[in-house]
Motif scaffolding. Sequence first.
Motif, PDB file in Angstrom:
ATOM      1  N   ASN A  15      27.410  36.071  92.017  1.00 59.03           N
ATOM      2  CA  ASN A  15      26.230  35.152  92.167  1.00 59.03           C
ATOM      3  C   ASN A  15      25.114  35.886  91.732  1.00 59.03           C
ATOM      4  O   ASN A  15      24.073  36.318  92.353  1.00 59.03           O
ATOM      5  CB  ASN A  15      26.113  34.771  93.851  1.00 59.03           C
ATOM      6  N   PRO A  16      24.865  36.044  90.529  1.00 61.60           N
ATOM      7  CA  PRO A  16      23.873  36.649  89.775  1.00 61.60           C
ATOM      8  C   PRO A  16      22.541  35.761  89.519  1.00 61.60           C
ATOM      9  O   PRO A  16      22.664  34.461  89.528  1.00 61.60           O
ATOM     10  CB  PRO A  16      24.430  37.039  88.263  1.00 61.60           C
ATOM     11  N   THR A  17      21.169  36.326  89.499  1.00 61.56           N
ATOM     12  CA  THR A  17      20.493  35.780  89.028  1.00 61.56           C
ATOM     13  C   THR A  17      20.016  35.907  87.480  1.00 61.56           C
ATOM     14  O   THR A  17      20.123  37.347  87.034  1.00 61.56           O
ATOM     15  CB  THR A  17      19.094  36.251  89.747  1.00 61.56           C
ATOM     16  N   LEU A  18      20.260  34.745  86.606  1.00 57.54           N
ATOM     17  CA  LEU A  18      19.781  34.971  85.349  1.00 57.54           C
ATOM     18  C   LEU A  18      18.356  35.251  84.858  1.00 57.54           C
ATOM     19  O   LEU A  18      17.394  34.302  85.313  1.00 57.54           O
ATOM     20  CB  LEU A  18      20.395  33.826  84.509  1.00 57.54           C
ATOM     21  N   ILE A  19      18.030  36.289  84.142  1.00 57.80           N
ATOM     22  CA  ILE A  19      16.526  36.929  83.995  1.00 57.80           C
ATOM     23  C   ILE A  19      16.326  36.486  82.498  1.00 57.80           C
ATOM     24  O   ILE A  19      17.300  37.008  81.704  1.00 57.80           O
ATOM     25  CB  ILE A  19      16.474  38.130  84.276  1.00 57.80           C
ATOM     26  N   THR A  23      10.337  37.606  79.425  1.00 57.43           N
ATOM     27  CA  THR A  23       9.460  37.365  80.411  1.00 57.43           C
ATOM     28  C   THR A  23       9.647  38.200  81.701  1.00 57.43           C
ATOM     29  O   THR A  23       8.892  38.245  82.527  1.00 57.43           O
ATOM     30  CB  THR A  23       9.167  35.914  80.807  1.00 57.43           C
ATOM     31  N   ASN A  24      11.039  38.578  82.063  1.00 59.98           N
ATOM     32  CA  ASN A  24      11.344  39.446  82.938  1.00 59.98           C
ATOM     33  C   ASN A  24      11.335  38.362  84.294  1.00 59.98           C
ATOM     34  O   ASN A  24      11.194  39.105  85.540  1.00 59.98           O
ATOM     35  CB  ASN A  24      10.836  40.762  83.262  1.00 59.98           C
TER      36      ASN A  24
END
Length: 106
Positions: A15-19, A23-24
Amino acid sequence: MSLEIQEDCVGISVNPTLIDSSTNEPNDLTTATSVVFRFLSPIADSVALEVNGSIDGDPTLGKVIYTSTDDEFSEPGTWKYQVKVTLSGGIIFYSKVSKIKVKANI
């Protein structure tokens, strides 16, 4: 930080957060038409598993999820994975490569 699991476990959520690297900030996935997780096993020289994932919750927060349905992670060692997202209009981007450590059972 990498995820650590036991081999042959079922129901494991990745369950990653795509960054957005420029812009970070989390990628806005509002117009996503496809989310695909690609997994590379510790012994494979090419993609060992390619499965459909989905957006997890509010698409503006950049979270995606894949939950294993079989014993996909049956090879102990360090797995690598990357998420491929297709947005409307055919725009494709890839997440950074992340790791999952699969520990052997006795």
